[in-house]
Write a protein that holds these residues in place. Structure first.
Motif, PDB file in Angstrom:
ATOM      1  N   VAL A   1      -3.638  -5.526   3.063  1.00  0.00           N
ATOM      2  CA  VAL A   1      -2.378  -5.485   2.548  1.00  0.00           C
ATOM      3  C   VAL A   1      -1.324  -6.011   3.373  1.00  0.00           C
ATOM      4  O   VAL A   1      -1.577  -6.445   4.612  1.00  0.00           O
ATOM      5  CB  VAL A   1      -1.840  -4.144   2.102  1.00  0.00           C
ATOM      6  CG1 VAL A   1      -2.964  -3.346   0.973  1.00  0.00           C
ATOM      7  CG2 VAL A   1      -1.993  -3.363   3.251  1.00  0.00           C
ATOM      8  N   ASP A   2      -0.186  -6.617   2.661  1.00  0.00           N
ATOM      9  CA  ASP A   2       1.014  -7.280   3.323  1.00  0.00           C
ATOM     10  C   ASP A   2       1.997  -6.162   3.918  1.00  0.00           C
ATOM     11  O   ASP A   2       2.705  -6.385   4.827  1.00  0.00           O
ATOM     12  CB  ASP A   2       1.640  -8.193   2.471  1.00  0.00           C
ATOM     13  CG  ASP A   2       0.823  -9.180   2.007  1.00  0.00           C
ATOM     14  OD1 ASP A   2       0.091 -10.036   2.779  1.00  0.00           O
ATOM     15  OD2 ASP A   2       0.680  -9.410   0.907  1.00  0.00           O
ATOM     16  N   ALA A   3       2.080  -5.093   3.349  1.00  0.00           N
ATOM     17  CA  ALA A   3       3.178  -3.949   3.799  1.00  0.00           C
ATOM     18  C   ALA A   3       2.689  -2.745   3.131  1.00  0.00           C
ATOM     19  O   ALA A   3       1.907  -2.454   2.275  1.00  0.00           O
ATOM     20  CB  ALA A   3       4.499  -4.462   3.037  1.00  0.00           C
ATOM     21  N   VAL A   4       3.234  -1.821   3.799  1.00  0.00           N
ATOM     22  CA  VAL A   4       3.179  -0.141   3.685  1.00  0.00           C
ATOM     23  C   VAL A   4       4.431   0.341   3.190  1.00  0.00           C
ATOM     24  O   VAL A   4       5.453   0.100   4.009  1.00  0.00           O
ATOM     25  CB  VAL A   4       2.752   0.460   4.758  1.00  0.00           C
ATOM     26  CG1 VAL A   4       2.533   2.040   4.521  1.00  0.00           C
ATOM     27  CG2 VAL A   4       1.207  -0.082   5.117  1.00  0.00           C
TER      28      VAL A   4
ATOM     29  N   THR B   1      -3.709   1.818  -3.488  1.00  0.00           N
ATOM     30  CA  THR B   1      -3.397   3.254  -3.246  1.00  0.00           C
ATOM     31  C   THR B   1      -4.509   4.076  -2.630  1.00  0.00           C
ATOM     32  O   THR B   1      -5.691   3.644  -2.603  1.00  0.00           O
ATOM     33  CB  THR B   1      -2.932   4.121  -4.423  1.00  0.00           C
ATOM     34  OG1 THR B   1      -4.021   3.999  -5.319  1.00  0.00           O
ATOM     35  CG2 THR B   1      -1.695   3.507  -5.129  1.00  0.00           C
ATOM     36  N   VAL B   2      -4.092   4.916  -1.429  1.00  0.00           N
ATOM     37  CA  VAL B   2      -5.194   5.672  -0.770  1.00  0.00           C
ATOM     38  C   VAL B   2      -4.772   7.254  -0.942  1.00  0.00           C
ATOM     39  O   VAL B   2      -3.596   7.193  -1.036  1.00  0.00           O
ATOM     40  CB  VAL B   2      -4.885   5.028   0.751  1.00  0.00           C
ATOM     41  CG1 VAL B   2      -5.418   3.732   0.668  1.00  0.00           C
ATOM     42  CG2 VAL B   2      -3.755   5.275   1.197  1.00  0.00           C
ATOM     43  N   PRO B   3      -5.639   7.948  -0.398  1.00  0.00           N
ATOM     44  CA  PRO B   3      -5.554   9.522  -0.487  1.00  0.00           C
ATOM     45  C   PRO B   3      -4.699   9.811   0.585  1.00  0.00           C
ATOM     46  O   PRO B   3      -3.757  10.592   0.343  1.00  0.00           O
ATOM     47  CB  PRO B   3      -6.879  10.063  -0.354  1.00  0.00           C
ATOM     48  CG  PRO B   3      -7.914   9.186  -0.744  1.00  0.00           C
ATOM     49  CD  PRO B   3      -7.330   7.726  -0.469  1.00  0.00           C
TER      50      PRO B   3
ATOM     51  N   LEU C   1      -2.023   2.271   6.928  1.00  0.00           N
ATOM     52  CA  LEU C   1      -1.714   1.531   8.381  1.00  0.00           C
ATOM     53  C   LEU C   1      -3.279   0.805   8.497  1.00  0.00           C
ATOM     54  O   LEU C   1      -3.227  -0.241   8.879  1.00  0.00           O
ATOM     55  CB  LEU C   1      -1.495   2.466   9.185  1.00  0.00           C
ATOM     56  CG  LEU C   1      -1.297   1.694  10.719  1.00  0.00           C
ATOM     57  CD1 LEU C   1      -0.363   0.651  10.817  1.00  0.00           C
ATOM     58  CD2 LEU C   1      -0.983   2.978  11.987  1.00  0.00           C
ATOM     59  N   VAL C   2      -4.450   1.663   8.262  1.00  0.00           N
ATOM     60  CA  VAL C   2      -5.464   1.042   8.498  1.00  0.00           C
ATOM     61  C   VAL C   2      -5.701  -0.455   7.696  1.00  0.00           C
ATOM     62  O   VAL C   2      -6.085  -1.292   8.120  1.00  0.00           O
ATOM     63  CB  VAL C   2      -6.806   1.954   8.172  1.00  0.00           C
ATOM     64  CG1 VAL C   2      -8.069   1.121   8.408  1.00  0.00           C
ATOM     65  CG2 VAL C   2      -6.556   3.103   9.147  1.00  0.00           C
ATOM     66  N   ARG C   3      -5.280  -0.278   6.146  1.00  0.00           N
ATOM     67  CA  ARG C   3      -5.434  -1.423   5.508  1.00  0.00           C
ATOM     68  C   ARG C   3      -4.600  -2.556   5.812  1.00  0.00           C
ATOM     69  O   ARG C   3      -4.735  -3.691   5.815  1.00  0.00           O
ATOM     70  CB  ARG C   3      -4.923  -1.151   3.930  1.00  0.00           C
ATOM     71  CG  ARG C   3      -5.909   0.243   3.281  1.00  0.00           C
ATOM     72  CD  ARG C   3      -7.278  -0.553   2.960  1.00  0.00           C
ATOM     73  NE  ARG C   3      -8.119   0.436   2.350  1.00  0.00           N
ATOM     74  CZ  ARG C   3      -8.321   0.550   1.043  1.00  0.00           C
ATOM     75  NH1 ARG C   3      -7.623  -0.268   0.383  1.00  0.00           N
ATOM     76  NH2 ARG C   3      -8.967   1.501   0.650  1.00  0.00           N
ATOM     77  N   LEU C   4      -3.485  -2.189   6.420  1.00  0.00           N
ATOM     78  CA  LEU C   4      -2.532  -3.162   6.820  1.00  0.00           C
ATOM     79  C   LEU C   4      -3.354  -3.915   8.339  1.00  0.00           C
ATOM     80  O   LEU C   4      -2.945  -5.055   8.317  1.00  0.00           O
ATOM     81  CB  LEU C   4      -1.139  -2.614   7.247  1.00  0.00           C
ATOM     82  CG  LEU C   4       0.007  -3.471   7.943  1.00  0.00           C
ATOM     83  CD1 LEU C   4       0.286  -4.485   6.900  1.00  0.00           C
ATOM     84  CD2 LEU C   4       1.151  -2.722   8.463  1.00  0.00           C
TER      85      LEU C   4
ATOM     86  N   CYS D   1       1.001  -1.160  -0.065  1.00  0.00           N
ATOM     87  CA  CYS D   1      -0.059   0.021  -0.030  1.00  0.00           C
ATOM     88  C   CYS D   1       0.921   1.165  -0.050  1.00  0.00           C
ATOM     89  O   CYS D   1       1.784   1.422   0.628  1.00  0.00           O
ATOM     90  CB  CYS D   1      -0.765  -0.024   1.284  1.00  0.00           C
ATOM     91  SG  CYS D   1      -1.971   1.464   1.351  1.00  0.00           S
ATOM     92  N   THR D   2       0.534   2.299  -0.623  1.00  0.00           N
ATOM     93  CA  THR D   2       1.147   3.634  -0.699  1.00  0.00           C
ATOM     94  C   THR D   2       0.090   4.615  -0.954  1.00  0.00           C
ATOM     95  O   THR D   2      -1.039   4.320  -1.159  1.00  0.00           O
ATOM     96  CB  THR D   2       1.877   3.721  -1.873  1.00  0.00           C
ATOM     97  OG1 THR D   2       1.448   3.354  -3.377  1.00  0.00           O
ATOM     98  CG2 THR D   2       3.442   2.664  -2.038  1.00  0.00           C
ATOM     99  N   ALA D   3       0.554   5.852  -0.937  1.00  0.00           N
ATOM    100  CA  ALA D   3      -0.617   6.971  -0.860  1.00  0.00           C
ATOM    101  C   ALA D   3      -0.336   7.503  -2.338  1.00  0.00           C
ATOM    102  O   ALA D   3       0.553   7.664  -2.932  1.00  0.00           O
ATOM    103  CB  ALA D   3       0.009   8.168  -0.080  1.00  0.00           C
ATOM    104  N   THR D   4      -1.609   7.612  -2.898  1.00  0.00           N
ATOM    105  CA  THR D   4      -1.534   8.136  -4.219  1.00  0.00           C
ATOM    106  C   THR D   4      -0.907   9.595  -4.457  1.00  0.00           C
ATOM    107  O   THR D   4      -0.896  10.442  -3.552  1.00  0.00           O
ATOM    108  CB  THR D   4      -2.986   8.534  -4.822  1.00  0.00           C
ATOM    109  OG1 THR D   4      -3.835   7.288  -4.445  1.00  0.00           O
ATOM    110  CG2 THR D   4      -3.038   9.041  -6.131  1.00  0.00           C
ATOM    111  N   GLY D   5       0.150   9.675  -5.338  1.00  0.00           N
ATOM    112  CA  GLY D   5       0.701  10.961  -5.553  1.00  0.00           C
ATOM    113  C   GLY D   5       2.098  11.020  -4.647  1.00  0.00           C
ATOM    114  O   GLY D   5       2.806  11.948  -4.625  1.00  0.00           O
ATOM    115  N   SER D   6       2.336   9.798  -3.832  1.00  0.00           N
ATOM    116  CA  SER D   6       3.516   9.914  -3.088  1.00  0.00           C
ATOM    117  C   SER D   6       4.687   9.454  -3.620  1.00  0.00           C
ATOM    118  O   SER D   6       4.959   8.883  -4.797  1.00  0.00           O
ATOM    119  CB  SER D   6       3.321   8.899  -1.890  1.00  0.00           C
ATOM    120  OG  SER D   6       3.019   7.588  -2.257  1.00  0.00           O
TER     121      SER D   6
END
Length: 350
Positions: A256-259, A240-242, A248-251, A211-216
């Motif tokens: 997800v398996d990692a951030v 991807t999240v805003p 962290l919530v997805r984890l 998981c990553t943040a969109t636009g990061s």
């Protein structure tokens, strides 16, 4: 109950807006795929490794390799941007700043602080210092909480005067906004459950959902590394999240398996949840800067002057803020030295 609320919040972000982003990315990927393939085919695998700064990009037709140096020399003089801020009347005479309100110890609302749970953290301290210098009042600030993927749009549209939100200076962003000199050094790092077989930014990410943040910068780094063979082709980058905290919530929910995010943020998230930890070392070197409009030269120079004083002022400056907010998650004075920005270089002429 809390998990249901969190999941509902994520669904809210993942509706029509998320579909639009996915569709746009799909079209863009389809258009750029032949070019990307030709570029990769013509290159060997670049030398990478722990602590490497990834890639270089063109800015205004020139090669960009050290974006943290592309800023203006400091000055305490007022100019049109600062005069416009000072001319605001009544309650509007404030510095309007885009910040985070969910990043523990960086920009967050402490529910135990009482009263209105004011915004606090390392970034917030810097905002107050800038407001004190520009307007003579550290509290003359209108905070606007903005998602990770809205930082640049907020600046370009004029909704904020600046963004102070753990924002990495990079070549791509320099095409849209101007940055101050760096005020913090960090790097991308993995966050996963303590029981996870993931050991770091290595082959243990094969087949894992990240998981990553969109636009990061995390997302763009992973995409580039996957294209160029530094990251397993089977690693799933589709989540991807805003807002970065949503990862962290997805984890926590097992989605997800990692951030992947800045190590400084990841350390704060690990402090919030004792079931997760940082895995491996940082695999990039990056610098946070204050972002402003490209034409706000006087404000950029003023912020750089403030940062010169802020770094040098030990009693109430950078080190004091680090000790208060970050030492518990990143470590004491030895670690602070690693996080302190390098001596600034001002290579932008105008």
């Amino acid at each position: 109950m809390r998990a249901r609320r969190l999941r509902a919040g994520l669904r809210g972000w993942g509706g029509v807006g998320a579909m639009a982003v996915v569709c746009a990315l799909a079209v863009l990927f389809a258009l750029l795929l032949p070019l990307a393939r030709s570029q990769v085919a013509g290159e060997g695998t670049p030398a990478g490794g722990q602590g490497a700064v990834r890639g270089s990009q063109a800015v205004a037709g020139e090669e960009c390799t050290e974006p943290e140096k592309q800023t203006l020399a400091p000055s305490g003089a007022d100019g049109p941007t600062i005069e416009a801020i000072k001319s605001r009347e009544g309650e509007r005479r404030k510095l309007v700043v885009g910040v985070d309100q969910n990043s523990y110890r960086w920009g967050y609302r402490d529910p135990n602080s009482g009263g209105e749970a004011r915004l606090e953290g390392f970034d917030i301290d810097l905002v107050h210092r800038i407001a004190e210098d520009v307007l003579g009042d550290p509290d003359a600030v209108q905070f606007k909480a903005i998602p990770t993927d809205q930082r640049i749009p907020a600046i370009r549209s004029g909704r904020v005067d600046m963004v102070v939100r753990t924002m990495t200076i990079n070549c791509s962003r320099l095409q849209d906004v101007a940055f101050s000199a760096p005020y913090f050094r960090t790097g991308q790092q993995l966050l996963a459950h303590k029981s996870s077989p993931i050991t770091g930014y290595d082959d243990t990410l094969a087949g894992k959902k990240i998981c990553t943040a969109t636009g990061s910068t995390a997302f763009s780094t992973l995409e580039q590394d996957q294209r160029q063979g530094r990251l397993s082709a089977s690693a799933d980058l589709g989540t991807t999240v805003p807002n970065q905290l949503d990862c962290l919530v997805r984890l926590q929910l097992g989605e997800v398996d990692a951030v992947v995010t800045d190590g400084a943020l990841a350390a704060s998230q690990a402090a919030q949840d004792p079931t997760v930890e940082l895995k491996g070392d940082a695999f990039t070197t990056e610098y946070y800067g204050v972002a402003m409009r490209k034409d706000a030269d006087d404000l950029v120079r003023r912020v750089n002057q403030i940062l010169e004083d802020y770094r040098a002022h030990t009693a109430g400056g950078w080190q004091a803020s680090y000790d208060r907010w970050l030492s518990a998650t990143l470590g004491g004075r030895a670690e602070a030295a690693k996080s302190a920005p390098p001596p600034p270089e001002y290579e932008r002429d105008s």
